[in-house]
Each structure stands twice: as structure tokens, then as C-alpha cells.
Design a protein around this motif. Structure first.
Motif, PDB file in Angstrom:
ATOM      1  N   ASP A 148      -5.010   5.586   2.976  1.00  0.00           N
ATOM      2  CA  ASP A 148      -4.527   4.761   1.872  1.00  0.00           C
ATOM      3  C   ASP A 148      -4.785   5.545   0.588  1.00  0.00           C
ATOM      4  O   ASP A 148      -5.936   5.886   0.274  1.00  0.00           O
ATOM      5  CB  ASP A 148      -5.288   3.434   1.861  1.00  0.00           C
ATOM      6  CG  ASP A 148      -4.767   2.460   0.821  1.00  0.00           C
ATOM      7  OD1 ASP A 148      -4.566   2.876  -0.329  1.00  0.00           O
ATOM      8  OD2 ASP A 148      -4.607   1.266   1.156  1.00  0.00           O
ATOM      9  N   THR A 155      -4.812   4.721  -2.383  1.00  0.00           N
ATOM     10  CA  THR A 155      -5.629   4.016  -3.370  1.00  0.00           C
ATOM     11  C   THR A 155      -7.087   3.964  -2.934  1.00  0.00           C
ATOM     12  O   THR A 155      -7.990   4.363  -3.681  1.00  0.00           O
ATOM     13  CB  THR A 155      -5.110   2.584  -3.598  1.00  0.00           C
ATOM     14  OG1 THR A 155      -3.799   2.649  -4.150  1.00  0.00           O
ATOM     15  CG2 THR A 155      -6.010   1.829  -4.571  1.00  0.00           C
ATOM     16  N   ASP A 156      -7.348   3.508  -1.715  1.00  0.00           N
ATOM     17  CA  ASP A 156      -8.724   3.283  -1.273  1.00  0.00           C
ATOM     18  C   ASP A 156      -9.418   4.543  -0.785  1.00  0.00           C
ATOM     19  O   ASP A 156     -10.651   4.667  -0.912  1.00  0.00           O
ATOM     20  CB  ASP A 156      -8.748   2.237  -0.147  1.00  0.00           C
ATOM     21  CG  ASP A 156      -8.315   0.860  -0.621  1.00  0.00           C
ATOM     22  OD1 ASP A 156      -8.374   0.611  -1.848  1.00  0.00           O
ATOM     23  OD2 ASP A 156      -7.907   0.042   0.220  1.00  0.00           O
ATOM     24  N   GLN A 172      -5.052   3.573 -10.573  1.00  0.00           N
ATOM     25  CA  GLN A 172      -5.952   3.458  -9.419  1.00  0.00           C
ATOM     26  C   GLN A 172      -6.368   4.818  -8.869  1.00  0.00           C
ATOM     27  O   GLN A 172      -7.540   5.043  -8.579  1.00  0.00           O
ATOM     28  CB  GLN A 172      -5.257   2.652  -8.312  1.00  0.00           C
ATOM     29  CG  GLN A 172      -4.778   1.278  -8.768  1.00  0.00           C
ATOM     30  CD  GLN A 172      -3.920   0.622  -7.717  1.00  0.00           C
ATOM     31  OE1 GLN A 172      -4.408  -0.042  -6.813  1.00  0.00           O
ATOM     32  NE2 GLN A 172      -2.600   0.828  -7.826  1.00  0.00           N
ATOM     33  N   THR A 173      -5.392   5.712  -8.710  1.00  0.00           N
ATOM     34  CA  THR A 173      -5.632   7.076  -8.233  1.00  0.00           C
ATOM     35  C   THR A 173      -4.944   8.025  -9.196  1.00  0.00           C
ATOM     36  O   THR A 173      -3.782   7.810  -9.557  1.00  0.00           O
ATOM     37  CB  THR A 173      -5.065   7.267  -6.814  1.00  0.00           C
ATOM     38  OG1 THR A 173      -5.693   6.334  -5.930  1.00  0.00           O
ATOM     39  CG2 THR A 173      -5.292   8.686  -6.314  1.00  0.00           C
ATOM     40  N   ARG A 216       0.838  -1.198   0.000  1.00  0.00           N
ATOM     41  CA  ARG A 216       0.000   0.000   0.000  1.00  0.00           C
ATOM     42  C   ARG A 216       0.876   1.252   0.000  1.00  0.00           C
ATOM     43  O   ARG A 216       1.922   1.280   0.627  1.00  0.00           O
ATOM     44  CB  ARG A 216      -0.909   0.036   1.231  1.00  0.00           C
ATOM     45  CG  ARG A 216      -1.873  -1.124   1.361  1.00  0.00           C
ATOM     46  CD  ARG A 216      -2.809  -0.889   2.542  1.00  0.00           C
ATOM     47  NE  ARG A 216      -2.077  -0.633   3.776  1.00  0.00           N
ATOM     48  CZ  ARG A 216      -2.531   0.117   4.785  1.00  0.00           C
ATOM     49  NH1 ARG A 216      -3.711   0.721   4.689  1.00  0.00           N
ATOM     50  NH2 ARG A 216      -1.804   0.294   5.869  1.00  0.00           N
ATOM     51  N   LEU A 233       0.578   4.263  -7.801  1.00  0.00           N
ATOM     52  CA  LEU A 233      -0.879   4.463  -7.808  1.00  0.00           C
ATOM     53  C   LEU A 233      -1.452   4.436  -9.217  1.00  0.00           C
ATOM     54  O   LEU A 233      -2.668   4.525  -9.388  1.00  0.00           O
ATOM     55  CB  LEU A 233      -1.224   5.805  -7.160  1.00  0.00           C
ATOM     56  CG  LEU A 233      -0.757   6.012  -5.717  1.00  0.00           C
ATOM     57  CD1 LEU A 233      -1.054   7.435  -5.276  1.00  0.00           C
ATOM     58  CD2 LEU A 233      -1.407   5.005  -4.787  1.00  0.00           C
TER      59      LEU A 233
END
Length: 321
Positions: free
Chosen positions: A81, A83-84, A114-115, A54, A111
Motif C-alpha cells: 500500500d 500510503t501505509d 500522505q506519501t 487504496r 497520495l
């Protein structure tokens, strides 16, 4: 104007509480995101970490106000996080462009897909601001990157007065104008080479810099506009960090052509906000790390570059970057 309701945005930056809200581009970007409904966080590069797959940050939720002396309120730091918990990261800390900066770019690059990270850290890392213009040598003044004094001497003999500057510096720091008969030249090179292991950039001096150095902003490959930065009397540096005065200017056909030539490359490489520097129709730098000038451009032309940036990000989010 696309809203950003429920969007979570983290700014990797120098501390928000210390910024000048009348001049700071990161504040303008963050305030515009908040106006559109986004939730904001800030953290410094020292708070970024990789942990067992992560990419995380020890971040502060923040709320902004356009009020001098009371422009930010923070909640307690917490681990997020990237990403999340986050949809967009802005990498906006100031250089130096050193191994700490490069490491942060490497971590944020994880990332990808994802981001959304602005500006894309892969290319920020791979395109240092004084090296990426070398792909456009036909737009530049005569330029050398070297550490060997013999080579630098030969360049000076060809071009006379030159500018010598650190290859990875910023804000106008460490930039020197060296005339052909300057007795400080050898000592200056000794100082540069004793203090760091990198080559220096040497460029033929452009006398027209006394009339100003244009900062031109490009948003996701599209020209936003530009303004002039005029050096103080007796100075050759026009950077606003060292006293350069911003003023309204009309971009020439050459200025516009330079921005349009660079635009497709910057768009393809995920560079949302870029500031290029042009003196007398010559490209000198392409600023990708934390370009400034949003406030000045809005003041002189009415163009809201921060709004343009979020419009561009909204488009990229809809198509998954």
C-alpha cells in the motif's frame, strides 16, 4: 548528511536489473537512499493499481550493490500500500509521455499529503517537458507548436533551417534538422502526422549546437551544476542516448540566470530533480519525467546530485512535504 533509517522508498521505474549502473540516475538515487538506511522496493507502472480507495503496487523488495553484473537482489513480489507501507515514491519510468504515463501520474497524485512523490506527479502531468518552457518564451529560441502545414511552412520561411521533433518524445528520438531546400520536408510531416495525432514542435535551428547542448541539473529549485553534451560528427542531436559525448563545461552567467529564474517555480511545484537543456544561452527543454546526468555531473565536478536530492527530501519530510 540526514540518515534515512526506517524510511521505505519505492521506485516506479523500468526494471532495475536492466540498468547500466555507471550511467543510470535512478540507480544512483536508490543506492544513495540505501546507504543512508532506507528500505527499497521497485515496481513498474504496469504493477500500479487503484483498489477501493487504496493506491497499491505489486512490488519487489530490493537490495543494491555497486557491482557490475551483480547490482541488485530481489525478494518475491508482494502487494504494498503506497500510503501505509511507503514513505517516498520516485516516479522514474522513462516516457513516452502517453495516456499510460498520465494515468500513472493521476493515481500517484492520490497520495498527496500522505506519501511524498518525487517528482510531484500533478505537475509532471500538467507540465510536459516541451510545453512548460513556453512559460519562459523570452529564454527560448523561436518556437512553434502546430499541426497545420501552412503554419509550419510560414515559420520555416521566417527562420530558415529548423528542428522538428515529436512533442512528447524523449532521448533524442525522432528529431530532424530541416534545411530550407530539404526535399524530405513534406514526407517527414506526413510521417509525423500519420503516426500520431499530436502537433509537432518546430524550433529555429541553433548552429552553436555543434559545440554542445548543456544539461543543467536543478535540485528542489537549487542549481546543482551542469555539463556539456557534444553531438557526434554529422549529428545535430546531442542526447547521450544517441551518442552525444559528455564533457566538462563552465556554466555561463546566462546559464546560471536561467536556472535561477526557473528554480522558484520548480521548488513550488515539488520537482525534486530536474534537468534543463540550454544551447548557446537558449532554453530548449525542462526535463521533469526521468532526468539523467547525475553520474556525469559527479564525475566532472564532484557534485553529488543524488545526495542533494535526499537532503532535499529529508527537509520536505520534516515539514510534511
Amino acid at each position: 548528511m540526514p540518515d534515512l533509517q526506517n524510511l521505505r522508498v519505492a521506485f516506479q521505474m523500468d526494471p532495475m536489473e536492466g540498468v547500466n549502473i555507471a550511467e543510470d540516475t535512478t540507480f544512483a538515487l536508490a543506492l544513495e537512499a540505501q546507504r543512508r538506511g532506507a528500505t527499497l522496493f521497485d515496481y513498474g507502472p504496469q504493477h500500479l493499481a487503484y483498489d477501493a480507495g487504496r493506491v497499491i503496487a505489486h512490488a519487489r523488495p530490493m537490495t543494491l550493490r555497486d557491482t557490475v553484473g551483480d547490482h541488485v537482489r530481489f525478494e518475491d513480489r508482494r502487494i504494498i500500500d503506497l500510503t501505509d507501507d511507503i514513505d517516498v515514491v520516485w516516479m522514474r519510468q522513462d516516457p513516452p509521455f502517453d495516456m499510460a504515463y498520465i494515468t500513472a501520474a493521476h493515481l500517484l497524485e492520490r497520495l498527496k499529503g500522505q506519501t511524498l512523490v518525487a517528482n510531484d506527479p500533478q505537475w509532471v502531468r500538467s507540465l510536459p517537458e516541451k510545453i512548460v518552457p513556453l512559460d519562459y518564451v523570452h529564454l527560448m529560441p523561436p518556437t512553434m507548436i502546430a499541426r497545420d502545414p501552412v503554419m509550419i511552412d510560414a515559420f520555416r520561411k521566417r527562420h530558415g533551417t529548423v528542428i522538428i521533433k515529436p512533442l512528447y518524445g524523449n532521448g533524442g528520438a525522432g528529431i530532424f534538422k530541416i534545411a530550407p531546400d530539404d526535399s524530405n520536408y513534406s514526407s517527414l510531416l506526413e510521417m509525423f502526422f500519420a503516426s500520431n495525432p499530436e502537433p509537432v514542435m518546430v524550433q529555429a535551428f541553433i548552429p552553436e549546437v555543434s559545440a554542445g547542448d548543456k544539461r543543467i541539473l536543478i535540485v528542489d529549485g537549487q542549481l546543482a551544476g551542469g555539463f556539456n553534451r557534444v553531438p557526434l560528427k554529422g549529428e545535430t542531436r546531442s542526447n547521450m542516448h544517441v551518442g552525444g559525448i559528455a564533457e566538462l563545461v563552465e556554466l555561463t552567467d546566462t546559464d546560471i540566470a536561467i536556472a535561477e529564474e526557473l528554480g522558484p517555480m520548480l521548488h513550488a511545484r515539488g520537482q525534486i530533480l530536474v534537468g534543463i537543456d540550454v544551447i548557446a544561452g537558449r532554453l530548449t527543454e525542462i526535463n521533469l519525467t526521468s532526468p539523467t546526468g547525475v553520474h556525469e555531473l559527479k564525475r566532472f565536478t564532484g557534485v553529488d546530485t543524488a545526495a542533494m536530492c535526499w537532503d532535499a527530501i529529508a527537509v520536505r519530510l520534516k515539514r510534511n512535504f
